[in-house]
Design an enzyme around this catalytic site. Structure first.
Site, PDB file in Angstrom:
ATOM      1  N   ASN A 157      97.645  63.880  -3.269  1.00  0.00           N
ATOM      2  CA  ASN A 157      98.182  63.739  -1.956  1.00  0.00           C
ATOM      3  C   ASN A 157      98.782  62.639  -1.373  1.00  0.00           C
ATOM      4  O   ASN A 157      99.522  62.408  -0.583  1.00  0.00           O
ATOM      5  CB  ASN A 157      97.051  64.560  -1.097  1.00  0.00           C
ATOM      6  CG  ASN A 157      95.902  63.985  -1.047  1.00  0.00           C
ATOM      7  OD1 ASN A 157      95.325  63.139  -2.080  1.00  0.00           O
ATOM      8  ND2 ASN A 157      94.991  63.990   0.192  1.00  0.00           N
ATOM      9  N   GLY A 233      89.142  64.118  -4.917  1.00  0.00           N
ATOM     10  CA  GLY A 233      89.521  65.095  -5.132  1.00  0.00           C
ATOM     11  C   GLY A 233      88.867  66.376  -4.755  1.00  0.00           C
ATOM     12  O   GLY A 233      87.816  66.165  -3.645  1.00  0.00           O
ATOM     13  N   SER A 234      88.825  67.479  -5.438  1.00  0.00           N
ATOM     14  CA  SER A 234      88.342  68.841  -4.915  1.00  0.00           C
ATOM     15  C   SER A 234      86.702  68.576  -5.323  1.00  0.00           C
ATOM     16  O   SER A 234      86.066  68.143  -6.065  1.00  0.00           O
ATOM     17  CB  SER A 234      88.852  69.875  -5.337  1.00  0.00           C
ATOM     18  OG  SER A 234      88.713  70.111  -6.809  1.00  0.00           O
ATOM     19  N   GLY A 238      84.944  67.219  -8.597  1.00  0.00           N
ATOM     20  CA  GLY A 238      83.855  66.461  -8.693  1.00  0.00           C
ATOM     21  C   GLY A 238      82.680  66.820  -9.200  1.00  0.00           C
ATOM     22  O   GLY A 238      81.768  65.931  -9.787  1.00  0.00           O
ATOM     23  N   GLU A 255      84.641  60.976  -3.548  1.00  0.00           N
ATOM     24  CA  GLU A 255      85.352  61.170  -2.404  1.00  0.00           C
ATOM     25  C   GLU A 255      86.041  62.488  -2.452  1.00  0.00           C
ATOM     26  O   GLU A 255      87.039  62.664  -3.011  1.00  0.00           O
ATOM     27  CB  GLU A 255      86.331  60.133  -2.010  1.00  0.00           C
ATOM     28  CG  GLU A 255      86.818  59.804  -0.574  1.00  0.00           C
ATOM     29  CD  GLU A 255      87.890  60.990  -0.086  1.00  0.00           C
ATOM     30  OE1 GLU A 255      87.505  61.926   0.239  1.00  0.00           O
ATOM     31  OE2 GLU A 255      89.060  60.513  -0.283  1.00  0.00           O
ATOM     32  N   CYS A 289      92.447  64.966   2.687  1.00  0.00           N
ATOM     33  CA  CYS A 289      91.052  65.396   2.917  1.00  0.00           C
ATOM     34  C   CYS A 289      90.372  65.397   4.313  1.00  0.00           C
ATOM     35  O   CYS A 289      89.530  65.891   4.514  1.00  0.00           O
ATOM     36  CB  CYS A 289      90.302  64.665   1.578  1.00  0.00           C
ATOM     37  SG  CYS A 289      90.445  62.874   1.908  1.00  0.00           S
ATOM     38  N   GLU A 462      84.588  54.126   0.347  1.00  0.00           N
ATOM     39  CA  GLU A 462      85.974  53.310   0.029  1.00  0.00           C
ATOM     40  C   GLU A 462      86.246  52.560   1.098  1.00  0.00           C
ATOM     41  O   GLU A 462      85.887  52.931   2.497  1.00  0.00           O
ATOM     42  CB  GLU A 462      86.892  54.314  -0.644  1.00  0.00           C
ATOM     43  CG  GLU A 462      86.677  54.921  -1.776  1.00  0.00           C
ATOM     44  CD  GLU A 462      86.871  54.032  -3.033  1.00  0.00           C
ATOM     45  OE1 GLU A 462      87.015  52.912  -2.859  1.00  0.00           O
ATOM     46  OE2 GLU A 462      87.196  54.718  -4.046  1.00  0.00           O
TER      47      GLU A 462
END
Length: 482
Positions: A157, A233-234, A238, A255, A289, A462
């Site tokens: 994304n 990601g998803s 994860g 994340e 997200c 992050e």
């Protein structure tokens, strides 16, 4: 650009070299705004991955970055930032075409990537330990050491921005990095290799490989040659990575997804709310997200808010990203199908479609800007991350009810509060289960503000100064002077 693009093929950046895919393998990349083939990208396999990991390890063991004078490492980061800006126009055009996002947003990603290198470049010479008093017979102090080889898996994304978000602090701290780029749009992120190459980042310090997630992605995160994993990601991916990392016990930074809610109290400024709604859920077609995917509105202004939101959604211009429209396509036919399928279940649970609700009849992968009203907070559409331009509106009567609904998912990435009452804003923000809370402006903050979630939205942070310390580990040294 000749080394990066060869015979129409976007190549991998492997330890300072531009290489084709293993055994000449490649994969097609689409333009989601047209639904047509755009280009081909080299496909890395076992051989490329092994070379990338070995080069990263050798570079780290030699201390090419870790032992570099911190001032020199800071200047190196600033050179990377300057080189990223040099490729921003061409890179933005490619990223726009392969990801579907607007040209303006794509160019902004390269600018944001440059800013990440500047921000963490300014910290490269400020990673300082501390002295701990143990009395006159001891000298005790801490030092921060880089992990070693950081494996970083980047989503589709915001590939350029998110890659820089993790890559910059990792390099500032002296790590080597192997980046696994997204399969759907790997070209823009590969161009970061041009900036690294032109800035004279030590060969081997960074490799950027495009490969299949279930193949080299899985092998990367389970490799004993990796010292740290960074994943965005998803949730299912994860979780799979964490299971793989459990064997070799690799520290991980996660994340993951979100289903973030904004609470609009009875004194909320609806113009401010609509402005945040436009950027919060329709920017990048809602493929964010931290999207503003749920809006909880006090019943006294609920009907007015839904009416204005529907008018906003219906009034958005729609088009290819090169046109900089208000609504761009989603990334792929598969993503469009998923967004439409989840949205279609909403009416079965009492939701009302106030705007949109289905895919648009045009070339490319376009989902209509969708406003779902009267959404049951326990329904699938209010609980699952849709990753599309779909927002759920639900009324509430009391502050406690709103907070309970906002916290009523497995996620906890961000949240929002819209009110003129500062005391209520503070009080509500403290009670919201989220890593970041926006007040009266969705996406308030920036590179310097820590970002990350709780619950199934992941762990670690992050961005900001706090993120830098995810890329180092503390060593304590205690010396007896007796």
């Amino acid at each position: 650009m000749s080394d990066f693009l060869k015979n129409g093929l976007a190549r991998n950046y492997l330890a300072g070299r531009w290489v084709d895919g293993d055994n000449g393998a490649s994969m097609p990349v689409e333009d989601p705004g047209l639904g047509e083939h755009l280009a081909d990208a080299a496909l890395a396999g076992d051989q490329s991955l092994a070379q990338a990991l070995d080069s990263a390890r050798a570079t780290f063991e030699r201390g090419d970055l870790a032992d570099m004078n911190p001032h020199a490492r800071s200047r190196l980061m600033m050179r990377v930032a300057a080189e990223i800006r040099e490729i921003a126009k061409e890179g933005g055009d490619l990223l726009c075409r392969e990801s579907g996002k607007s040209l303006e947003a794509a160019e902004d990603e390269f600018e944001e990537a440059a800013q990440y290198f500047e921000y963490y470049g300014g910290m490269a010479d400020k990673i300082e330990g501390k002295s701990i008093p143990l009395g006159p017979d001891y000298a005790d102090y801490t030092v921060y050491e880089p992990y070693g080889v950081s494996a970083q898996i980047v989503p589709w994304n915001f590939p350029v921005s998110i890659a820089a978000r993790s890559l910059a602090p990792a390099l500032a701290a002296g790590n080597s990095v192997v980046v696994k780029s997204p399969e759907l749009d790997p070209i823009g992120i590969a161009m970061l290799g041009l900036a690294l190459e032109r800035a004279d980042v030590p060969a081997g310090a960074v490799s950027i490989l495009n490969g299949v997630g279930s193949d080299i992605g899985a092998k990367l995160v389970s490799s004993p040659k990796v010292d740290q994993i960074v994943f965005t990601g998803s949730v299912p991916t994860g979780q799979a990575i964490l299971r793989a990392a459990a064997g070799p016990v690799i520290p991980s930074l996660m994340e993951l997804g979100g289903k973030s809610a904004a609470i609009a109290f009875d004194d909320a400024n609806l113009d401010t709310l609509m402005s945040s709604l436009q950027s919060g859920i329709f920017y990048n077609a809602g493929q964010v997200c931290s999207a503003m995917s749920r809006v909880l509105v006090h019943r006294s202004i609920y009907d007015q808010a839904v009416e204005q939101a529907a008018a906003l959604a219906d009034g958005l211009s729609v088009g290819h990203g090169l046109e900089n429209p208000g609504l761009t396509p989603v990334i792929s036919a598969l993503q469009l199908s998923r967004v439409e399928e989840v949205t279609s279940t909403a009416t079965q649970h009492g939701s009302r479609i106030a705007a949109g609700g289905s895919a648009l009849d045009r070339n490319g992968y376009f989902m209509a800007a969708t406003i779902l009203a009267d959404v049951d907070p326990g329904s699938r559409v209010a609980q699952e991350e849709i990753f599309g331009p779909v927002v759920c509106f639900t009324p509430f009567d009391t502050e406690d009810e709103a907070i309970a609904m906002a916290n009523g998912t497995e996620f906890g990435l961000v949240a929002g509060v819209f009110t003129r009452d500062l005391a209520r804003a503070h009080r509500t923000a403290r009670k919201l289960r989220a890593g970041q809370v926006f007040v009266n402006e969705w996406f308030a903050g920036g590179i310097s503000t820590p970002f990350g979630g709780v619950g199934k939205s992941g762990f670690g942070r992050e961005k900001g100064l706090e993120a830098l310390f995810n890329y180092v580990r503390t060593k304590n040294i205690a010396i007896s002077l007796k």
